[in-house]
Design an enzyme around this catalytic site. Structure first.
Site, PDB file in Angstrom:
ATOM      1  CD  GLN A 169     -84.693 -74.488  -1.389  1.00 17.74           C
ATOM      2  OE1 GLN A 169     -84.476 -75.375  -2.350  1.00 17.74           O
ATOM      3  NE2 GLN A 169     -84.291 -75.803   0.209  1.00 17.74           N
ATOM      4  N   GLY A 170     -86.648 -70.105  -0.298  1.00 19.53           N
ATOM      5  CA  GLY A 170     -85.672 -69.234   0.282  1.00 19.53           C
ATOM      6  C   GLY A 170     -84.117 -69.723   1.816  1.00 19.53           C
ATOM      7  CE1 TYR A 171     -85.500 -74.744   3.047  1.00 22.02           C
ATOM      8  CE2 TYR A 171     -83.871 -76.263   2.591  1.00 22.02           C
ATOM      9  CZ  TYR A 171     -84.794 -75.661   3.239  1.00 22.02           C
ATOM     10  OH  TYR A 171     -85.838 -76.532   4.095  1.00 22.02           O
ATOM     11  CB  SER A 172     -78.672 -70.344  -0.878  1.00 20.58           C
ATOM     12  OG  SER A 172     -78.676 -72.016  -1.282  1.00 20.58           O
ATOM     13  CB  SER A 189     -85.216 -71.934  -8.286  1.00 16.82           C
ATOM     14  OG  SER A 189     -83.688 -72.513  -8.780  1.00 16.82           O
ATOM     15  CD  GLU A 245     -83.442 -78.660  -2.557  1.00 23.73           C
ATOM     16  OE1 GLU A 245     -83.339 -78.612  -1.576  1.00 23.73           O
ATOM     17  OE2 GLU A 245     -83.630 -77.786  -3.363  1.00 23.73           O
TER      18      GLU A 245
HETATM   19  C1  LIG Z   1     -79.370 -74.910 -10.285  1.00 22.35           C
HETATM   20  C2  LIG Z   1     -79.585 -74.117  -9.087  1.00 22.35           C
HETATM   21  C3  LIG Z   1     -80.590 -74.070  -8.315  1.00 22.35           C
HETATM   22  C4  LIG Z   1     -80.679 -73.163  -6.633  1.00 22.35           C
HETATM   23  N1  LIG Z   1     -81.863 -73.736  -6.260  1.00 22.35           N
HETATM   24  C5  LIG Z   1     -81.705 -73.257  -5.466  1.00 22.35           C
HETATM   25  C6  LIG Z   1     -83.220 -71.742  -4.463  1.00 22.35           C
HETATM   26  O1  LIG Z   1     -84.847 -72.540  -5.340  1.00 22.35           O
HETATM   27  N2  LIG Z   1     -83.225 -71.705  -2.565  1.00 22.35           N
HETATM   28  C7  LIG Z   1     -82.044 -72.184  -2.091  1.00 22.35           C
HETATM   29  O2  LIG Z   1     -81.789 -72.022  -1.269  1.00 22.35           O
HETATM   30  N3  LIG Z   1     -80.516 -72.395  -2.688  1.00 22.35           N
HETATM   31  C8  LIG Z   1     -80.513 -72.653  -4.481  1.00 22.35           C
HETATM   32  N4  LIG Z   1     -79.719 -73.151  -4.946  1.00 22.35           N
HETATM   33  C9  LIG Z   1     -78.757 -72.793  -4.471  1.00 22.35           C
HETATM   34  C10 LIG Z   1     -77.989 -74.303  -3.379  1.00 22.35           C
HETATM   35  O3  LIG Z   1     -78.521 -75.081  -2.771  1.00 22.35           O
HETATM   36  C11 LIG Z   1     -76.179 -73.679  -3.747  1.00 22.35           C
HETATM   37  O4  LIG Z   1     -75.096 -73.500  -4.689  1.00 22.35           O
HETATM   38  C12 LIG Z   1     -75.538 -75.352  -3.131  1.00 22.35           C
HETATM   39  O5  LIG Z   1     -76.044 -75.486  -1.774  1.00 22.35           O
HETATM   40  C13 LIG Z   1     -74.511 -74.769  -2.941  1.00 22.35           C
HETATM   41  O6  LIG Z   1     -73.371 -73.385  -2.563  1.00 22.35           O
HETATM   42  P1  LIG Z   1     -73.001 -72.708  -2.652  1.00 22.35           P
HETATM   43  O7  LIG Z   1     -73.493 -72.673  -3.888  1.00 22.35           O
HETATM   44  O8  LIG Z   1     -72.407 -72.063  -1.463  1.00 22.35           O
HETATM   45  O9  LIG Z   1     -71.056 -73.667  -2.995  1.00 22.35           O
HETATM   46  P2  LIG Z   1     -70.004 -73.960  -1.728  1.00 22.35           P
HETATM   47  O10 LIG Z   1     -71.105 -74.212  -0.210  1.00 22.35           O
HETATM   48  O11 LIG Z   1     -69.338 -72.474  -1.505  1.00 22.35           O
HETATM   49  O12 LIG Z   1     -69.073 -75.406  -1.988  1.00 22.35           O
HETATM   50  C14 LIG Z   1     -68.434 -74.514  -2.712  1.00 22.35           C
HETATM   51  C15 LIG Z   1     -67.420 -76.344  -3.244  1.00 22.35           C
HETATM   52  O13 LIG Z   1     -67.126 -76.937  -2.228  1.00 22.35           O
HETATM   53  C16 LIG Z   1     -67.256 -77.553  -1.906  1.00 22.35           C
HETATM   54  N5  LIG Z   1     -67.631 -77.838  -0.907  1.00 22.35           N
HETATM   55  C17 LIG Z   1     -68.124 -77.326   0.480  1.00 22.35           C
HETATM   56  N6  LIG Z   1     -68.156 -77.419   1.522  1.00 22.35           N
HETATM   57  C18 LIG Z   1     -67.455 -79.043   1.969  1.00 22.35           C
HETATM   58  C19 LIG Z   1     -67.284 -79.841   3.007  1.00 22.35           C
HETATM   59  N7  LIG Z   1     -67.320 -79.997   4.223  1.00 22.35           N
HETATM   60  N8  LIG Z   1     -67.186 -81.259   1.749  1.00 22.35           N
HETATM   61  C20 LIG Z   1     -66.394 -81.406   1.160  1.00 22.35           C
HETATM   62  N9  LIG Z   1     -66.697 -80.105   0.185  1.00 22.35           N
HETATM   63  C21 LIG Z   1     -67.253 -79.244   0.064  1.00 22.35           C
HETATM   64  C22 LIG Z   1     -68.852 -77.872  -2.389  1.00 22.35           C
HETATM   65  O14 LIG Z   1     -69.014 -79.303  -3.289  1.00 22.35           O
HETATM   66  C23 LIG Z   1     -68.531 -77.430  -4.074  1.00 22.35           C
HETATM   67  O15 LIG Z   1     -67.425 -78.003  -4.971  1.00 22.35           O
HETATM   68  C24 LIG Z   1     -79.748 -73.766  -6.591  1.00 22.35           C
HETATM   69  C25 LIG Z   1     -78.235 -73.485  -6.983  1.00 22.35           C
HETATM   70  C26 LIG Z   1     -77.962 -74.095  -7.876  1.00 22.35           C
HETATM   71  C27 LIG Z   1     -76.904 -74.627  -8.709  1.00 22.35           C
END
Ligand SMILES: Cc1cc2nc3c(=O)[nH]c(=O)nc-3n(C[C@H](O)[C@H](O)[C@H](O)COP(=O)(O)OP(=O)(O)OC[C@H]3O[C@@H](n4cnc5c(N)ncnc54)[C@H](O)[C@@H]3O)c2cc1C
Length: 406
Positions: free
Chosen positions: A129-132, A164, A247
């Site tokens: 999944q290429g989202y983040s 992942s 998901e």
């Molecule tokens: C084990 C694992 C597997 C993953 N696999 C994939 C994958 O296969 N493909 C993919 O695309 N991504 C993947 N991810 C990424 C994942 O989707 C992101 O880590 C997640 O969406 C959070 O984004 P961020 O890490 O940029 O944190 P941020 O968005 O920077 O958030 C930091 C903190 O701020 C809080 N926060 C942010 N905005 C708000 C808001 N509006 N209100 C309240 N709190 C807020 C968050 O809850 C968090 O605690 C994976 C992550 C993990 C840990």
């Protein structure tokens, strides 16, 4: 309300149980998640999925023309439960089966469904999944990876992160910006990218468990045929959110949580604290009771979701409730296990004094990751409060979150 299975469903469960007993050797049970594997492990897991497919136990609810059985979801649910109870390895093609597959059924063209779906089921093509992106996680709609349409090809430049399984995936379902001038969630498209295309570099990232499960993916002038666009150009946000709903459901399994909890009970009964089993300590008993209540509540939420599936209602807010409740509960279960073990809980996997084969600390770290992956707990709470409970929306904060489904 009748929560029991019919005699026919019970008979099916016995058949599945017998099949698993015959086809899954004891040495292949309880294996670590796929991120800890090597290429040989990946091949073994592909063979296991293929075996399940040949037996008719994968994506039973999908239409027959795409490799499914056209069966009802209860049968698939029974198979899934039996696999977890038998401690079978997780399916390597899970992101295909549970995320992009259902999305293609909903939004793909007939040609796209016929091209991709059967290979997903047979584990012939593995998906990631290429989202983040760096800076675009919760605020997913701010993503910057750029796709320019030149003739009948997209030319893609940018970077994905936390991807992942990208280290062994054949395909990536990916969000790209196709209109930089449109409001941010109206200029995104959903494309399928061949991971062997020139211009793609995958760089593994080491997690706190010490293993490399996810990756950075760099895209430099990657050419993708226009035919790989899913849904309409610039309407990828709609498609992306359909995948996200699937998901969230994927990340929570009632039976898996129940099994973790049973493991915790065994640990509490067998591990000595202050000269008696931990389960004899009133404080620990209170904590166990609290967790068991949450496990039971999750079980009934699971039944509600199953009912929704049977009645063909979309997963909706229930998927967020499931994701929030189950990932936090799993982490709390592993946390209590570590407390019960005291200092033994943190011994390295190689130590000869480890308890329960050293799986609890790994599970503790892994379950923390799942609270974040697929949209964090805070984001799920925002969705539940705004869309489920109708609480006021703070537009500046939430309108473009990973959560926005509209
Ligand atoms: C084990 C694992 C597997 C993953 N696999 C994939 C994958 O296969 N493909 C993919 O695309 N991504 C993947 N991810 C990424 C994942 O989707 C992101 O880590 C997640 O969406 C959070 O984004 P961020 O890490 O940029 O944190 P941020 O968005 O920077 O958030 C930091 C903190 O701020 C809080 N926060 C942010 N905005 C708000 C808001 N509006 N209100 C309240 N709190 C807020 C968050 O809850 C968090 O605690 C994976 C992550 C993990 C840990």
């Amino acid at each position: 309300m009748d929560l029991s299975f019919t005699p026919e469903q019970e008979a099916f469960r016995r058949t599945v149980r017998r099949w698993i007993k015959t086809n899954l050797p004891a040495r292949d049970r309880d294996v670590q998640p796929v991120e800890y594997g090597d290429p040989q492990h990946v091949q073994q897991l592909k063979a296991w999925q293929r075996k399940l497919y040949d037996a008719g136990y994968i994506a039973m609810g999908w239409p027959k023309e795409y490799g499914g059985q056209g069966a009802d979801v209860v049968h698939q649910n029974i198979v899934n439960e039996e696999l977890v109870l038998a401690r079978a390895p997780a399916l390597i093609g899970m992101m295909g089966i549970q995320m992009v597959g259902p999305t293609l059924i909903q939004f793909g063209t007939e040609a796209q469904r016929r091209r991709y779906l059967p290979k997903i089921l047979k584990a012939e093509e593995i998906w990631c999944q290429g989202y983040s992106e760096p800076g675009s996680g919760s605020d997913l709609a701010s993503l910057k990876t750029r796709a320019e349409l030149v003739g009948d090809e997209f030319i893609i430049n940018g970077q994905k992160v936390w991807t992942s399984n990208a280290q062994f995936a054949d395909w990536m379902f990916c969000l790209v910006r196709t209109d930089p001038n449109a409001p941010k969630h109206r200029g995104i498209s959903y494309v399928l990218i061949d991971m062997k295309a020139p211009g793609i570099t995958v760089r593994p990232l080491i997690q706190m468990t010490g293993d490399a499960g996810f990756n950075e993916v760099f895209l430099e002038d990657v050419r993708v045929p226009r035919d790989n666009l899913i849904g309409e150009l610039n309407q990828g946000w709609l498609v992306a959110n359909a995948t996200l709903l699937h998901e969230r459901n994927m990340l929570g399994s009632t039976v898996h949580t129940q099994q973790m909890f049973n493991g915790l009970l065994r640990l509490a009964r067998s591990h000595q604290r202050y000269g008696r089993p931990a389960s004899a300590d009133p404080v620990i008993r209170q904590r166990l009771a609290d967790l068991q209540i949450r496990v039971e509540a999750m079980k009934y939420h699971g039944f509600r979701q199953l009912t929704d599936s049977i009645r063909k209602r979309p997963p909706g807010i229930g998927a967020s409730v499931n994701k929030l409740a189950s990932t936090e509960l799993n982490h709390d279960i592993t946390g209590l296990a570590l407390e019960i073990m005291g200092s033994y809980g943190w011994l390295a996997r190689t130590s000869r004094r480890i308890v329960a084969r050293g799986t609890w600390p790994i599970d503790f770290m892994f379950t923390l990751g799942l609270i974040i992956g697929g949209g964090t707990s805070q984001i799920q709470k925002n969705i539940i409060s705004e869309r489920g409970l109708g609480m006021p929306r703070e537009r500046s904060v939430v309108s473009d979150q990973r959560s926005a489904a509209s």
